[in-house]
Design a protein around this motif. Structure first.
Motif, mmCIF file in Angstrom:
data_model
loop_
_atom_site.group_PDB
_atom_site.id
_atom_site.type_symbol
_atom_site.label_atom_id
_atom_site.label_comp_id
_atom_site.label_asym_id
_atom_site.label_seq_id
_atom_site.Cartn_x
_atom_site.Cartn_y
_atom_site.Cartn_z
ATOM 1 N N THR A 70 -5.630 46.366 -78.713
ATOM 2 C CA THR A 70 -5.143 45.615 -79.880
ATOM 3 C C THR A 70 -3.771 46.134 -80.271
ATOM 4 O O THR A 70 -3.584 47.348 -80.425
ATOM 5 C CB THR A 70 -6.103 45.738 -81.066
ATOM 6 O OG1 THR A 70 -7.401 45.261 -80.693
ATOM 7 C CG2 THR A 70 -5.595 44.926 -82.254
ATOM 8 N N LEU A 98 -4.092 50.116 -80.187
ATOM 9 C CA LEU A 98 -5.434 50.705 -80.173
ATOM 10 C C LEU A 98 -6.050 50.446 -78.812
ATOM 11 O O LEU A 98 -6.508 49.333 -78.514
ATOM 12 C CB LEU A 98 -6.290 50.095 -81.286
ATOM 13 C CG LEU A 98 -5.754 50.243 -82.714
ATOM 14 C CD1 LEU A 98 -6.627 49.483 -83.690
ATOM 15 C CD2 LEU A 98 -5.669 51.707 -83.103
ATOM 16 N N LYS A 127 -9.847 56.039 -84.089
ATOM 17 C CA LYS A 127 -8.573 55.355 -83.875
ATOM 18 C C LYS A 127 -8.271 54.325 -84.956
ATOM 19 O O LYS A 127 -7.146 54.223 -85.431
ATOM 20 C CB LYS A 127 -8.575 54.697 -82.486
ATOM 21 C CG LYS A 127 -8.714 55.670 -81.320
ATOM 22 C CD LYS A 127 -8.541 54.984 -79.987
ATOM 23 C CE LYS A 127 -9.645 53.962 -79.729
ATOM 24 N NZ LYS A 127 -10.984 54.612 -79.597
ATOM 25 N N ASN A 128 -9.263 53.546 -85.334
ATOM 26 C CA ASN A 128 -9.030 52.513 -86.346
ATOM 27 C C ASN A 128 -8.654 53.119 -87.696
ATOM 28 O O ASN A 128 -7.741 52.648 -88.376
ATOM 29 C CB ASN A 128 -10.273 51.639 -86.491
ATOM 30 C CG ASN A 128 -10.595 50.881 -85.214
ATOM 31 O OD1 ASN A 128 -9.764 50.792 -84.320
ATOM 32 N ND2 ASN A 128 -11.803 50.344 -85.123
ATOM 33 N N ARG A 129 -9.358 54.173 -88.074
ATOM 34 C CA ARG A 129 -9.036 54.848 -89.335
ATOM 35 C C ARG A 129 -7.634 55.442 -89.273
ATOM 36 O O ARG A 129 -6.879 55.378 -90.257
ATOM 37 C CB ARG A 129 -10.080 55.938 -89.599
ATOM 38 C CG ARG A 129 -9.785 56.830 -90.796
ATOM 39 C CD ARG A 129 -10.051 56.120 -92.096
ATOM 40 N NE ARG A 129 -11.449 55.743 -92.219
ATOM 41 C CZ ARG A 129 -12.411 56.558 -92.674
ATOM 42 N NH1 ARG A 129 -12.101 57.784 -93.053
ATOM 43 N NH2 ARG A 129 -13.646 56.146 -92.760
ATOM 44 N N LEU A 196 -6.299 41.566 -90.408
ATOM 45 C CA LEU A 196 -7.139 42.709 -90.047
ATOM 46 C C LEU A 196 -8.509 42.618 -90.711
ATOM 47 O O LEU A 196 -9.508 43.105 -90.168
ATOM 48 C CB LEU A 196 -6.442 44.018 -90.448
ATOM 49 C CG LEU A 196 -5.372 44.534 -89.488
ATOM 50 C CD1 LEU A 196 -4.685 45.766 -90.068
ATOM 51 C CD2 LEU A 196 -5.980 44.869 -88.134
ATOM 52 N N VAL A 202 -10.841 44.767 -84.174
ATOM 53 C CA VAL A 202 -10.738 46.077 -84.830
ATOM 54 C C VAL A 202 -11.970 46.244 -85.715
ATOM 55 O O VAL A 202 -12.082 45.613 -86.768
ATOM 56 C CB VAL A 202 -9.447 46.189 -85.680
ATOM 57 C CG1 VAL A 202 -9.372 47.556 -86.340
ATOM 58 C CG2 VAL A 202 -8.223 45.940 -84.815
ATOM 59 N N LEU A 204 -14.258 47.767 -88.385
ATOM 60 C CA LEU A 204 -14.013 48.517 -89.610
ATOM 61 C C LEU A 204 -15.331 48.853 -90.292
ATOM 62 O O LEU A 204 -16.190 47.976 -90.467
ATOM 63 C CB LEU A 204 -13.129 47.706 -90.572
ATOM 64 C CG LEU A 204 -11.738 47.318 -90.073
ATOM 65 C CD1 LEU A 204 -11.040 46.437 -91.100
ATOM 66 C CD2 LEU A 204 -10.895 48.545 -89.777
ATOM 67 N N ASP A 208 -13.341 52.327 -93.973
ATOM 68 C CA ASP A 208 -12.127 51.749 -93.402
ATOM 69 C C ASP A 208 -11.677 50.540 -94.214
ATOM 70 O O ASP A 208 -10.478 50.331 -94.438
ATOM 71 C CB ASP A 208 -12.371 51.335 -91.947
ATOM 72 C CG ASP A 208 -12.713 52.522 -91.057
ATOM 73 O OD1 ASP A 208 -12.314 53.640 -91.412
ATOM 74 O OD2 ASP A 208 -13.393 52.320 -90.035
#
Length: 312
Positions: A70, A98, A127-129, A196, A202, A204, A208
């Protein structure tokens, strides 16, 4: 240039020499060889790494199904290096990729926001955080730069009350240009944040989502503040433009009146200076006084006429 970071057990980012899973790769003005190397090693589409290097690239989010990567592109503020007289700002893109095992950031310039993240306790395995932490730091940077621009505006405005110079007007133009960059980029970033919330690429968690909500709040605050400062600046420039026009009108009016008052005595003196027979004898000893009196009468008459018409 690229630097590899990975969080320790204490949450402190440490520089690593080799590529490790769950690490952060920060690329600043990378070469083509570095782009190719990271693309192959991390299984990231090469266009995901190249697009953020284009200064005209717009903020967006993009997903690649083949590599499960992403791309998030956001604009962040930076000082305009082409302006050496005044601290004005432009915005340039930064890419956050990501990947399956890595998170990669790529940009044309070094970013102070990322340097602040390095000092925090973060976990690169999440990674997302981590990406949201970067977005929050970028959004906060807009607020900081807006405060600096407002301080510069207040300083210029205080000098404008004493004297008006071309440099001050040019500085106001630079502030206005910076605000245009900010408003355009913040609105584009807001669209990315909205997407998002809706995207499935992604994942979450609740924490998040709270962090993403903080990012949206910062961006909305930045948009509102930028619009407010823009309206204030438009009001100031409009007011001073009117003042400049008014001062110019007063100057032209004064010059016109002076021309009128100086022209009348000249006409009288020219008339009596002609080499022809005139009502006043040539040998009259007080002829020059009579000439002055006639000229003075004309001046007083014109002066009273203009005064009655409120010309001055």
């Amino acid at each position: 240039m690229l630097i590899i970071y990975k969080s320790s057990r204490n949450g402190i980012l440490e520089i690593r020499e080799n590529f490790e899973k769950s690490s952060w790769i920060n690329m600043t003005a990378p070469s083509k060889e570095e782009l190719q190397y990271v693309s192959q090693l991390c299984n990231i589409p090469i266009e995901f790494l190249e697009d953020p290097l284009d200064l005209e690239e717009s903020a967006r989010i993009q997903y690649d199904e083949d590599t499960n990567c992403t791309l998030i592109i956001n604009d962040f503020p930076t000082i305009d290096v082409n302006n050496h007289q005044f601290d004005s700002y432009i915005t340039i893109p930064i890419g956050i990729i990501l990947g399956k095992d890595y998170i990669v950031t790529v940009c044309n310039q070094s970013i102070n926001s990322l340097e602040n993240i390095i000092k925090k306790n973060v976990n690169t395995s999440m990674k997302n955080r981590f990406a949201l932490e970067i977005l929050l730091s970028i959004s906060t940077k807009y607020i900081e730069k807006l405060k600096l621009l407002n301080k510069q505006r207040l300083k210029i405005e205080s000098h404008l009350r004493d004297s008006l110079t071309s440099k001050q007007l040019y500085d106001l133009m630079d502030i206005e240009k910076s605000l245009v960059y900010f408003l355009t980029s913040l609105k584009a970033n807001a669209v990315v944040i909205t997407r998002l919330f809706r995207t499935n690429s992604v994942k979450l968690y609740e924490d998040d989502k709270d962090l993403l909500e903080d990012v949206r709040i910062e961006i909305n605050q930045g948009i509102e503040t930028t619009e407010l400062y823009t309206r204030i600046l438009d009001s100031i420039t409009g007011s001073y433009s009117s003042l400049i026009s008014n001062e110019l009108n007063k100057t032209m009016k004064t010059l016109t009146l002076m021309t009128v008052f100086l022209t009348l005595p000249t006409l009288v003196f020219s008339f009596f200076g002609m080499n022809v027979t005139l009502p006043i004898a040539v040998n009259e000893p007080f002829s020059w006084i009579i000439t002055l009196v006639i000229a003075l009468i004309f001046v007083i008459w014109i002066g009273l006429t203009l005064w009655r018409k409120k010309m001055f």
